[in-house]
Design an enzyme around this catalytic site. Structure first.
Site, PDB file in Angstrom:
ATOM      1  N   LYS A  27       0.833  -1.216   0.000  1.00  0.00           N
ATOM      2  CA  LYS A  27       0.000   0.000   0.000  1.00  0.00           C
ATOM      3  C   LYS A  27       0.863   1.260   0.000  1.00  0.00           C
ATOM      4  O   LYS A  27       0.585   2.204  -0.723  1.00  0.00           O
ATOM      5  CB  LYS A  27      -0.885   0.085   1.263  1.00  0.00           C
ATOM      6  N   ARG A  38      -7.619   1.266  11.258  1.00  0.00           N
ATOM      7  CA  ARG A  38      -7.243  -0.135  11.437  1.00  0.00           C
ATOM      8  C   ARG A  38      -8.211  -0.876  12.353  1.00  0.00           C
ATOM      9  O   ARG A  38      -8.035  -2.073  12.573  1.00  0.00           O
ATOM     10  CB  ARG A  38      -5.851  -0.212  12.041  1.00  0.00           C
ATOM     11  N   ARG A  97      11.951  -5.684   3.119  1.00  0.00           N
ATOM     12  CA  ARG A  97      11.532  -4.276   3.043  1.00  0.00           C
ATOM     13  C   ARG A  97      12.560  -3.328   3.657  1.00  0.00           C
ATOM     14  O   ARG A  97      13.093  -3.583   4.727  1.00  0.00           O
ATOM     15  CB  ARG A  97      10.194  -4.108   3.753  1.00  0.00           C
ATOM     16  N   ARG A 143      12.973  -2.196   9.380  1.00  0.00           N
ATOM     17  CA  ARG A 143      12.276  -1.938  10.626  1.00  0.00           C
ATOM     18  C   ARG A 143      12.328  -3.130  11.579  1.00  0.00           C
ATOM     19  O   ARG A 143      12.194  -4.275  11.163  1.00  0.00           O
ATOM     20  CB  ARG A 143      10.814  -1.594  10.324  1.00  0.00           C
ATOM     21  N   ARG A 159       1.739  -9.284  13.503  1.00  0.00           N
ATOM     22  CA  ARG A 159       1.056  -8.191  12.787  1.00  0.00           C
ATOM     23  C   ARG A 159       0.022  -8.736  11.805  1.00  0.00           C
ATOM     24  O   ARG A 159      -1.041  -8.137  11.619  1.00  0.00           O
ATOM     25  CB  ARG A 159       2.093  -7.313  12.066  1.00  0.00           C
TER      26      ARG A 159
HETATM   27  P1  AMP Z   1       2.583   0.425   9.518  1.00  0.00           P
HETATM   28  O1  AMP Z   1       3.819   1.135   9.111  1.00  0.00           O
HETATM   29  O2  AMP Z   1       1.336   1.028   8.968  1.00  0.00           O
HETATM   30  O3  AMP Z   1       2.668  -1.075   9.280  1.00  0.00           O
HETATM   31  O4  AMP Z   1       2.482   0.604  11.104  1.00  0.00           O
HETATM   32  C1  AMP Z   1       3.506   0.156  11.976  1.00  0.00           C
HETATM   33  C2  AMP Z   1       2.948  -0.011  13.376  1.00  0.00           C
HETATM   34  O5  AMP Z   1       2.450   1.256  13.844  1.00  0.00           O
HETATM   35  C3  AMP Z   1       1.767  -0.964  13.483  1.00  0.00           C
HETATM   36  O6  AMP Z   1       2.172  -2.320  13.612  1.00  0.00           O
HETATM   37  C4  AMP Z   1       1.088  -0.442  14.748  1.00  0.00           C
HETATM   38  O7  AMP Z   1       1.802  -0.815  15.907  1.00  0.00           O
HETATM   39  C5  AMP Z   1       1.252   1.067  14.591  1.00  0.00           C
HETATM   40  N1  AMP Z   1       0.122   1.678  13.847  1.00  0.00           N
HETATM   41  C6  AMP Z   1       0.187   2.302  12.627  1.00  0.00           C
HETATM   42  N2  AMP Z   1      -1.029   2.741  12.262  1.00  0.00           N
HETATM   43  C7  AMP Z   1      -1.876   2.390  13.253  1.00  0.00           C
HETATM   44  C8  AMP Z   1      -3.270   2.550  13.446  1.00  0.00           C
HETATM   45  N3  AMP Z   1      -4.066   3.163  12.529  1.00  0.00           N
HETATM   46  N4  AMP Z   1      -3.811   2.052  14.592  1.00  0.00           N
HETATM   47  C9  AMP Z   1      -3.045   1.452  15.525  1.00  0.00           C
HETATM   48  N5  AMP Z   1      -1.730   1.254  15.396  1.00  0.00           N
HETATM   49  C10 AMP Z   1      -1.133   1.721  14.271  1.00  0.00           C
END
Ligand code: AMP
Length: 221
Positions: free
Chosen positions: A13, A88, A127, A160, A171
């Site tokens: 995405k 989310r 990644r 990361r 996740r």
């Molecule tokens: P992402 O980069 O979008 O995969 O986000 C990395 C981490 O940030 C996730 O595994 C969550 O711990 C946190 N996170 C990001 N966006 C959200 C969200 N909308 N709600 C809750 N946690 C989030």
């Protein structure tokens, strides 16, 4: 126009969003990027979010909604917005609806990216992302020109901590349990939903993504 991108971690995405918002002069709002920025800056939110993120769990809804509200307050209401990784949970989606409604907006379209778990695990392990501009690469499938250096900003790319195998599994489970219910939520909603198979060539995905968001490929002006 407000677009929500749905899909599991590693589905691509972010890569697709960064490219399309550039063409559309829309704003990309990635809560993951905002949280990582908060951590780098050492803000209270960053400190609160850290443990959840490192464990691969979701940061509590109230913190996320405050973060998004604050961020949107700095963006003109006429600007097109593409949300990536937000909402989310159904509570976040309801909260987003309320925030948008206050400025006469709503979610206009939802794009759901899908790929099998084994593909996602491989993508996440390769990644690399740019902490400066949010661009995302993959060491196997879409490497930068110079290893570990961002083509766009020149920043040093990072792998990361939450892309490590055990956290990736957590996740993916969190996505199934807490985020996948949003598919039904938005199907009941007035927003148009497009499903995109994301286990394909990146250009083929992008062409479908352009059509889903703009109604056409190529000329999106
Ligand atoms: P992402 O980069 O979008 O995969 O986000 C990395 C981490 O940030 C996730 O595994 C969550 O711990 C946190 N996170 C990001 N966006 C959200 C969200 N909308 N709600 C809750 N946690 C989030």
């Amino acid at each position: 126009m407000v677009v929500v991108l749905l899909g599991p971690p590693g589905v691509g995405k972010g890569t697709q969003a960064v490219r399309l918002v550039d063409e559309l002069t829309a704003v990309h709002v990635s809560t993951g990027d905002l949280l990582r920025a908060a951590r780098r800056e050492g803000t209270e939110l960053g400190t609160l979010a850290q443990g959840f993120m490192d464990r691969g769990e979701l940061v509590p809804d109230d913190l996320i909604l405050d973060l998004v509200k604050e961020h949107l307050a700095g963006i003109d209401a006429s600007t097109d917005v593409m949300f990536d990784g937000f909402p989310r949970t159904t509570d976040q989606a309801t909260g987003l609806d309320a925030v948008l409604e206050a400025s006469g907006r709503k979610v206009n379209s939802v794009v759901l990216f899908e790929a099998p778990d084994e593909v996602l695990v491989k993508r996440l392990s390769g990644r690399r992302s740019c902490p400066e501009c949010g661009a995302v690469y993959n060491a196997y499938f879409s490497p930068p020109v110079v290893e570990d250096v961002c083509d766009r900003s020149g920043g040093t790319l990072l792998h990361r901590a939450d892309d490590e195998p055990d956290t990736v599994k957590r996740r993916l489970q969190v996505y199934l349990d807490q985020t996948a219910p949003l598919i039904a939520f938005y199907q009941d909603h007035s927003a148009a939903m497009t499903r995109i198979g994301a286990d394909r060539d990146v250009e083929a995905i992008y062409a479908d993504f352009q059509v889903a968001v703009t109604g056409s490929t190529g000329d999106v002006s």
